[in-house]
Design a protein around this motif. Structure first.
Motif, PDB file in Angstrom:
ATOM      1  N   GLU A   1      -2.544   5.816  -8.597  1.00  0.00           N
ATOM      2  CA  GLU A   1      -2.194   7.232  -8.586  1.00  0.00           C
ATOM      3  C   GLU A   1      -0.916   7.472  -7.792  1.00  0.00           C
ATOM      4  O   GLU A   1      -0.151   8.379  -8.121  1.00  0.00           O
ATOM      5  CB  GLU A   1      -3.327   8.072  -7.977  1.00  0.00           C
ATOM      6  N   TYR A   2      -0.713   6.704  -6.762  1.00  0.00           N
ATOM      7  CA  TYR A   2       0.464   6.882  -5.911  1.00  0.00           C
ATOM      8  C   TYR A   2       1.729   6.725  -6.747  1.00  0.00           C
ATOM      9  O   TYR A   2       2.660   7.436  -6.666  1.00  0.00           O
ATOM     10  CB  TYR A   2       0.440   5.868  -4.763  1.00  0.00           C
TER      11      TYR A   2
ATOM     12  N   GLN B   1      -8.139  -0.518  -8.069  1.00  0.00           N
ATOM     13  CA  GLN B   1      -7.223   0.162  -7.157  1.00  0.00           C
ATOM     14  C   GLN B   1      -6.747   1.531  -7.672  1.00  0.00           C
ATOM     15  O   GLN B   1      -5.547   1.783  -7.769  1.00  0.00           O
ATOM     16  CB  GLN B   1      -6.015  -0.725  -6.857  1.00  0.00           C
ATOM     17  N   PRO B   2      -7.657   2.448  -7.981  1.00  0.00           N
ATOM     18  CA  PRO B   2      -7.239   3.750  -8.563  1.00  0.00           C
ATOM     19  C   PRO B   2      -6.327   4.563  -7.655  1.00  0.00           C
ATOM     20  O   PRO B   2      -5.384   5.195  -8.138  1.00  0.00           O
ATOM     21  CB  PRO B   2      -8.551   4.465  -8.844  1.00  0.00           C
ATOM     22  N   LYS B   3      -6.566   4.575  -6.338  1.00  0.00           N
ATOM     23  CA  LYS B   3      -5.718   5.377  -5.444  1.00  0.00           C
ATOM     24  C   LYS B   3      -4.295   4.832  -5.405  1.00  0.00           C
ATOM     25  O   LYS B   3      -3.331   5.588  -5.351  1.00  0.00           O
ATOM     26  CB  LYS B   3      -6.313   5.437  -4.042  1.00  0.00           C
TER      27      LYS B   3
ATOM     28  N   THR C   1       0.854  -1.185   0.000  1.00  0.00           N
ATOM     29  CA  THR C   1       0.000   0.000   0.000  1.00  0.00           C
ATOM     30  C   THR C   1       0.894   1.241   0.000  1.00  0.00           C
ATOM     31  O   THR C   1       2.103   1.146   0.269  1.00  0.00           O
ATOM     32  CB  THR C   1      -0.884   0.037   1.264  1.00  0.00           C
TER      33      THR C   1
END
Length: 149
Positions: free
Chosen positions: A148-149, A143-145, A115
């Motif tokens: 983006e990371y 898992q878009p977030k 994560t």
């Protein structure tokens, strides 16, 4: 180190990429010290016996427990630490991977299934970049977030 064994088995001098596969770790258990059902388990997956030294556990008479804490401190039977990592702090694992890069045994290092919080912990001490984060991605788990990371 598992890396040396992998290099020998593959007949290679180095690996292009080496990943921490899962944000969960175990303290090292020497093969000679592995005693299934005493200090480890000996999994059998579809008839394939897995090396018990890779699965250290604590036993309390009920069910095996993972030996370690999320901050690298020792685990206890009351703190089985199923959520990552178990036994070895991410920073310690990453430093071992960086030593492999420094020695020329690995060209790039990365993670899998981490994560953003896990990667942030590594980045606090990293000398070498996280080259990739291999993740599960498909229409039902986008898992878009994380992307983006």
């Amino acid at each position: 180190m598992a890396l040396n064994e992998s290099l020998a088995n593959l007949g290679c001098a180095y690996l292009d990429m080496y990943l921490i596969h899962w944000p969960q770790s175990y303290k090292y258990l020497p093969k000679a010290d592995a005693k299934p059902d005493v200090n480890c388990v000996a999994p059998d997956v579809n008839g394939a016996a897995l090396a018990p030294e890779y699965f250290p556990m604590l036993f309390d008479g009920k069910s095996p427990k993972h030996p370690g804490g999320g901050d690298g401190t020792a685990g206890t039977l009351s703190n089985d630490c199923v959520y990552a990592p178990n036994g070895v702090a991410f920073s310690e694992m990453w430093q071992a991977f960086e030593e492999a890069v420094d020695k020329g045994l690995v060209k790039a290092i990365g993670v899998a299934n981490f994560t953003p919080a896990h990667m942030d912990e590594i980045l606090k001490i990293a000398r070498h970049p996280i080259s990739c984060n291999q993740i599960e991605h498909h229409p039902y788990l986008q898992q878009p977030k994380l992307k983006e990371y």
